[in-house]
Design an enzyme around this catalytic site. Structure first.
Site, mmCIF file in Angstrom:
data_model
loop_
_atom_site.group_PDB
_atom_site.id
_atom_site.type_symbol
_atom_site.label_atom_id
_atom_site.label_comp_id
_atom_site.label_asym_id
_atom_site.label_seq_id
_atom_site.Cartn_x
_atom_site.Cartn_y
_atom_site.Cartn_z
ATOM 1 N N ASP A 13 0.932 -1.079 -0.305
ATOM 2 C CA ASP A 13 -0.755 0.236 -0.194
ATOM 3 C C ASP A 13 0.715 0.971 -0.302
ATOM 4 O O ASP A 13 0.180 2.160 0.477
ATOM 5 C CB ASP A 13 -0.649 -0.330 1.455
ATOM 6 C CG ASP A 13 -1.611 -1.266 1.018
ATOM 7 O OD1 ASP A 13 -2.225 -2.083 -0.025
ATOM 8 O OD2 ASP A 13 -2.276 -1.824 2.663
ATOM 9 N N GLU A 14 1.866 0.999 -0.613
ATOM 10 C CA GLU A 14 2.511 2.422 -0.381
ATOM 11 C C GLU A 14 2.112 3.266 -2.231
ATOM 12 O O GLU A 14 2.456 4.953 -1.515
ATOM 13 C CB GLU A 14 3.815 1.971 -1.011
ATOM 14 C CG GLU A 14 5.052 1.117 0.277
ATOM 15 C CD GLU A 14 4.306 0.114 0.010
ATOM 16 O OE1 GLU A 14 4.083 -0.454 -1.153
ATOM 17 O OE2 GLU A 14 5.398 -1.072 0.193
ATOM 18 N N GLY A 15 1.298 2.815 -2.709
ATOM 19 C CA GLY A 15 0.673 3.950 -3.588
ATOM 20 C C GLY A 15 1.951 2.819 -5.104
ATOM 21 O O GLY A 15 1.882 4.093 -5.935
ATOM 22 N N GLY A 40 -4.927 -4.077 -3.848
ATOM 23 C CA GLY A 40 -5.839 -3.061 -3.946
ATOM 24 C C GLY A 40 -4.776 -1.867 -4.156
ATOM 25 O O GLY A 40 -3.775 -1.704 -3.850
ATOM 26 N N HIS A 41 -4.739 -1.042 -5.805
ATOM 27 C CA HIS A 41 -3.806 -0.883 -6.396
ATOM 28 C C HIS A 41 -5.021 0.418 -6.469
ATOM 29 O O HIS A 41 -5.522 0.546 -7.372
ATOM 30 C CB HIS A 41 -3.522 -0.820 -7.480
ATOM 31 C CG HIS A 41 -2.026 -2.431 -6.788
ATOM 32 N ND1 HIS A 41 -0.876 -2.492 -7.851
ATOM 33 C CD2 HIS A 41 -1.691 -2.652 -6.124
ATOM 34 C CE1 HIS A 41 -0.390 -3.663 -7.195
ATOM 35 N NE2 HIS A 41 -0.718 -3.638 -6.163
ATOM 36 N N THR A 42 -5.305 1.684 -6.123
ATOM 37 C CA THR A 42 -5.890 2.010 -6.225
ATOM 38 C C THR A 42 -5.627 3.850 -7.226
ATOM 39 O O THR A 42 -3.998 4.185 -6.890
ATOM 40 C CB THR A 42 -5.375 3.822 -4.752
ATOM 41 O OG1 THR A 42 -6.034 3.155 -3.859
ATOM 42 C CG2 THR A 42 -6.981 4.674 -4.299
ATOM 43 N N THR A 237 2.892 -12.547 2.843
ATOM 44 C CA THR A 237 2.013 -13.564 1.337
ATOM 45 C C THR A 237 3.064 -15.112 0.782
ATOM 46 O O THR A 237 3.885 -15.174 1.505
ATOM 47 C CB THR A 237 1.807 -12.277 -0.163
ATOM 48 O OG1 THR A 237 0.715 -12.923 -0.221
ATOM 49 C CG2 THR A 237 2.791 -12.054 0.013
ATOM 50 N N ARG A 301 -9.702 -3.233 5.978
ATOM 51 C CA ARG A 301 -9.690 -3.253 6.822
ATOM 52 C C ARG A 301 -7.929 -1.694 7.597
ATOM 53 O O ARG A 301 -7.708 -1.233 6.874
ATOM 54 C CB ARG A 301 -8.695 -4.258 7.455
ATOM 55 C CG ARG A 301 -8.640 -5.319 7.750
ATOM 56 C CD ARG A 301 -8.308 -6.913 8.163
ATOM 57 N NE ARG A 301 -7.096 -6.753 6.537
ATOM 58 C CZ ARG A 301 -6.951 -7.542 6.241
ATOM 59 N NH1 ARG A 301 -6.307 -8.579 7.575
ATOM 60 N NH2 ARG A 301 -6.110 -8.047 5.471
ATOM 61 N N LYS A 329 2.925 9.956 -0.515
ATOM 62 C CA LYS A 329 2.268 10.470 1.095
ATOM 63 C C LYS A 329 2.411 11.495 1.485
ATOM 64 O O LYS A 329 2.597 11.292 2.844
ATOM 65 C CB LYS A 329 1.425 8.895 1.508
ATOM 66 C CG LYS A 329 0.621 8.356 0.364
ATOM 67 C CD LYS A 329 0.220 7.544 1.184
ATOM 68 C CE LYS A 329 -1.552 7.816 1.771
ATOM 69 N NZ LYS A 329 -2.297 6.565 2.043
HETATM 70 P P1 GDP Z 1 -0.731 0.423 -3.638
HETATM 71 O O1 GDP Z 1 -1.116 -0.663 -3.351
HETATM 72 O O2 GDP Z 1 0.607 0.392 -3.087
HETATM 73 O O3 GDP Z 1 -1.283 0.561 -5.058
HETATM 74 O O4 GDP Z 1 -1.526 1.077 -2.565
HETATM 75 P P2 GDP Z 1 -3.048 1.927 -1.849
HETATM 76 O O5 GDP Z 1 -3.497 2.328 -2.766
HETATM 77 O O6 GDP Z 1 -3.686 0.103 -1.584
HETATM 78 O O7 GDP Z 1 -2.260 2.947 -1.131
HETATM 79 C C1 GDP Z 1 -1.895 4.042 -1.764
HETATM 80 C C2 GDP Z 1 -3.067 5.255 -0.958
HETATM 81 O O8 GDP Z 1 -2.938 5.826 -0.919
HETATM 82 C C3 GDP Z 1 -4.391 4.790 -1.695
HETATM 83 O O9 GDP Z 1 -5.675 5.160 -1.238
HETATM 84 C C4 GDP Z 1 -3.880 6.323 -2.946
HETATM 85 O O10 GDP Z 1 -5.192 7.065 -3.483
HETATM 86 C C5 GDP Z 1 -3.646 7.354 -1.934
HETATM 87 N N1 GDP Z 1 -2.194 8.064 -2.034
HETATM 88 C C6 GDP Z 1 -0.365 8.035 -3.114
HETATM 89 N N2 GDP Z 1 -0.278 8.717 -3.556
HETATM 90 C C7 GDP Z 1 -0.323 9.478 -2.373
HETATM 91 C C8 GDP Z 1 0.130 10.286 -1.843
HETATM 92 O O11 GDP Z 1 1.167 11.263 -2.322
HETATM 93 N N3 GDP Z 1 -0.749 11.439 -0.914
HETATM 94 C C9 GDP Z 1 -2.096 11.446 -0.594
HETATM 95 N N4 GDP Z 1 -2.379 12.076 -0.064
HETATM 96 N N5 GDP Z 1 -2.091 9.834 -1.188
HETATM 97 C C10 GDP Z 1 -1.784 9.418 -1.648
HETATM 98 P P1 IMO Z 2 -1.006 -3.895 -2.667
HETATM 99 O O1 IMO Z 2 -0.718 -4.579 -3.502
HETATM 100 C C1 IMO Z 2 -1.391 -4.226 2.179
HETATM 101 C C2 IMO Z 2 -1.111 -9.111 3.907
HETATM 102 C C3 IMO Z 2 -2.822 -8.916 4.933
HETATM 103 C C4 IMO Z 2 -1.369 -10.225 5.424
HETATM 104 C C5 IMO Z 2 -0.325 -10.820 3.830
HETATM 105 C C6 IMO Z 2 -0.948 -12.455 3.873
HETATM 106 O O2 IMO Z 2 -2.318 -3.586 -2.110
HETATM 107 O O3 IMO Z 2 0.037 -3.424 -1.645
HETATM 108 P P2 IMO Z 2 -2.938 -12.703 1.695
HETATM 109 O O4 IMO Z 2 -4.176 -12.653 1.247
HETATM 110 O O5 IMO Z 2 -1.528 -12.311 0.812
HETATM 111 O O6 IMO Z 2 -1.957 -14.295 1.824
HETATM 112 O O7 IMO Z 2 -1.676 -11.805 3.299
HETATM 113 O O8 IMO Z 2 -0.554 -9.585 3.284
HETATM 114 N N1 IMO Z 2 -2.027 -8.446 2.356
HETATM 115 C C7 IMO Z 2 -1.720 -7.338 1.678
HETATM 116 N N2 IMO Z 2 -1.766 -6.070 2.864
HETATM 117 N N3 IMO Z 2 -1.193 -4.238 0.643
HETATM 118 C C8 IMO Z 2 -1.747 -5.243 0.080
HETATM 119 O O9 IMO Z 2 -1.651 -5.502 -1.398
HETATM 120 C C9 IMO Z 2 -1.888 -6.613 0.691
HETATM 121 N N4 IMO Z 2 -1.862 -8.016 0.240
HETATM 122 C C10 IMO Z 2 -1.623 -9.201 0.614
HETATM 123 O O10 IMO Z 2 -3.018 -8.678 5.647
HETATM 124 O O11 IMO Z 2 -0.717 -9.849 6.470
HETATM 125 MG MG MG Z 3 -2.986 -1.261 -1.778
#
Ligand code: GDP
Ligand code: IMO
Ligand code: MG
Length: 421
Positions: A13-15, A40-42, A237, A301, A329
């Site tokens: 979830d780094e973005g 979940g890639h936003t 994972t 969550r 972020k």
């Molecule tokens: P991913 O799984 O690595 O693609 O990241 P996620 O989408 O799960 O989580 C990143 C969250 O941060 C999402 O809600 C994005 O919309 C948000 N996001 C990404 N870059 C930035 C940023 O520079 N600033 C802010 N405020 N939000 C960001």
């Molecule tokens: P993105 O690509 C954050 C975490 C789960 C759990 C562990 C194992 O959006 O960064 P799994 O369902 O893969 O067997 O779960 O990994 N996890 C994530 N945490 N972002 C994700 O994906 C994740 N996919 C799995 O919470 O700790």
């Molecule tokens: Mg994510």
């Protein structure tokens, strides 16, 4: 540069989706190289706001070839739902392809993920319950079915006849509904029809693009701290989100990678169980969660939030071989008067600056440096020079800990609110 891997440098979830969506505007091809619909890639752009699970984040560019690579595990039902949502938002899916060698994540994998988590009781991993662990376990144990098998009905039926008695035994043991060969075969045929023409041998496709010198992005899922080899095992994972797997999972030789960009959130978050030494349990943690909207994109969550972990950063930079970082972020920290960066772990009497194994990490206490906050908005900054001096100093420290230069800084989730350094 032709081949660039974009990987998560922390706990996921780094973005990554945000960075891939931005860079993909110039890419000929984007390949998701591992994971499944646990991701979940936003992405926020002119089409709207999307939480992509399986579809690569380059999908918004009709000319870009988007491939779900061999290293992924694909739940066709989840993929079809995602495709419907994207199509309804006006996204052109004509250039979406699936590797015929990618594993199918079957409905029983989801059932088993839930059962295995229950069996772990108080020591549950906190998986996304999308069936990822059981699907990769079957791949390694050679009980898997691949997407290409859908095209060979005699072969597919034989595979199901071999695999299902084994799976059904386990399901039955837990009092779960079992699958008949006919029932699952028919379901597979509905997927075959719905995905007809998209399941291909991706080798010639990717090889031709590579040989033509095209810009290819490799999109990772999750981050190294959840890597099955280098993360906080068993709280990980079941695949390798690290850059070393990008070549295998995408279908390129390892020598093809020109750049490896680590996506780094300006602080730390983690979803699920396992040691997380920088976790904040106080109001600062709550503030970061609220401002950063730190709730899981797949499961909803609340994410565990904490200070930037420089030890994890160094571990990640070394093992991933980052050539550059993309910081995201930064804006979330804009209001905080003081920031902390973890530069070591206290384990018993000792302070260490490397990532220990999980039993030791569980005991570790973060050792912090304090950094002044900038207490000024950064969202409208579009160059390094526009950043407040304290933000520059904070980022320089992150860069030092990683030993890798920052290439991109993101200051908002929308596509263009990112700048090159
Ligand atoms: P991913 O799984 O690595 O693609 O990241 P996620 O989408 O799960 O989580 C990143 C969250 O941060 C999402 O809600 C994005 O919309 C948000 N996001 C990404 N870059 C930035 C940023 O520079 N600033 C802010 N405020 N939000 C960001
Ligand atoms: P993105 O690509 C954050 C975490 C789960 C759990 C562990 C194992 O959006 O960064 P799994 O369902 O893969 O067997 O779960 O990994 N996890 C994530 N945490 N972002 C994700 O994906 C994740 N996919 C799995 O919470 O700790
Ligand atoms: Mg994510």
């Amino acid at each position: 540069m032709t081949v660039v891997a974009i990987v998560g440098a922390q706990w996921g979830d780094e973005g990554k989706g945000r960075v891939v969506d931005f860079l993909a505007q110039d890419a000929a091809c984007v390949i998701r190289f591992q994971g499944g619909d646990n991701a979940g890639h936003t992405v926020i752009n002119q089409f709207g706001t999307f939480r992509l699970h399986l579809v690569p984040s380059g999908i918004f560019n009709p000319a870009t070839v988007n491939i779900i690579g061999t290293g992924a595990v694909v739940n066709p039902a989840a993929l079809l739902d995602e495709m419907h949502e994207l199509a309804a938002a006006g996204v052109d899916l004509a250039n979406l392809w699936l590797s015929d060698r990618a594993q199918i994540l079957m409905p029983y994998h989801r059932q088993l993920d839930g059962l295995e988590e229950m069996a772990r009781g108080g020591r549950a991993i906190g998986t996304t319950k999308r069936g990822i662990g059981p699907a990769y376990a079957d791949k390694a144990a050679r009980w898997g079915v691949r997407l290409g098998d859908l095209k060979h009905q005699g072969w597919l039926r034989e595979r199901l006849e071999q695999i299902l008695p084994h799976k059904n035994q386990v399901l039955q043991h837990y009092g779960q509904p079992v699958w008949s060969v006919d029932e699952l075969f028919d379901l597979c045929m509905t997927w075959h029809e719905a995905l007809y023409g998209r399941i291909v041998d991706t080798v010639p496709m990717i090889r031709d693009l590579y040989r033509a010198g095209k810009f290819i992005l490799l999109e990772g899922q999750l981050g190294i701290m959840r890597d099955i080899d280098w993360g906080t095992y068993p709280y990980v994972t079941s695949s390798n989100p690290s850059a070393s797997f990008a070549a295998v999972g995408a279908g390129l030789p390892p020598t093809a990678l020109d750049e490896i960009i680590g996506v780094v959130k300006a602080y730390s978050t983690c979803v699920g169980a396992g040691p997380f030494p920088v976790e904040l349990f106080d109001d600062t943690g709550k503030t970061i969660r609220e401002i950063g909207r730190e709730f899981g994109a797949t499961t909803g969550r609340p994410r565990r939030c904490g200070w930037f972990d420089g030890v994890a950063m160094a571990h990640s930079a070394w093992l991933n071989g980052f050539t550059h970082l993309a910081i995201t972020k930064l804006d979330v920290l804009d209001t905080l008067p003081e920031l902390k960066i973890c530069v070591g772990y206290r384990v018993g009497e000792r302070i260490i600056d490397y990532m220990p194994d999980t039993p030791l990490l569980q005991e570790a206490e973060a050792v912090y440096e304090s950094w002044p906050g900038w207490q000024a908005p950064t969202t409208n900054c579009r160059s390094w020079d526009e950043l407040p001096a304290a933000a520059q100093a904070y980022l320089r420290r992150i860069q030092d800990l990683a030993g890798v230069p920052i290439r991109w800084v993101s200051v908002s989730p929308e596509r263009d609110k990112i700048f090159a350094v």
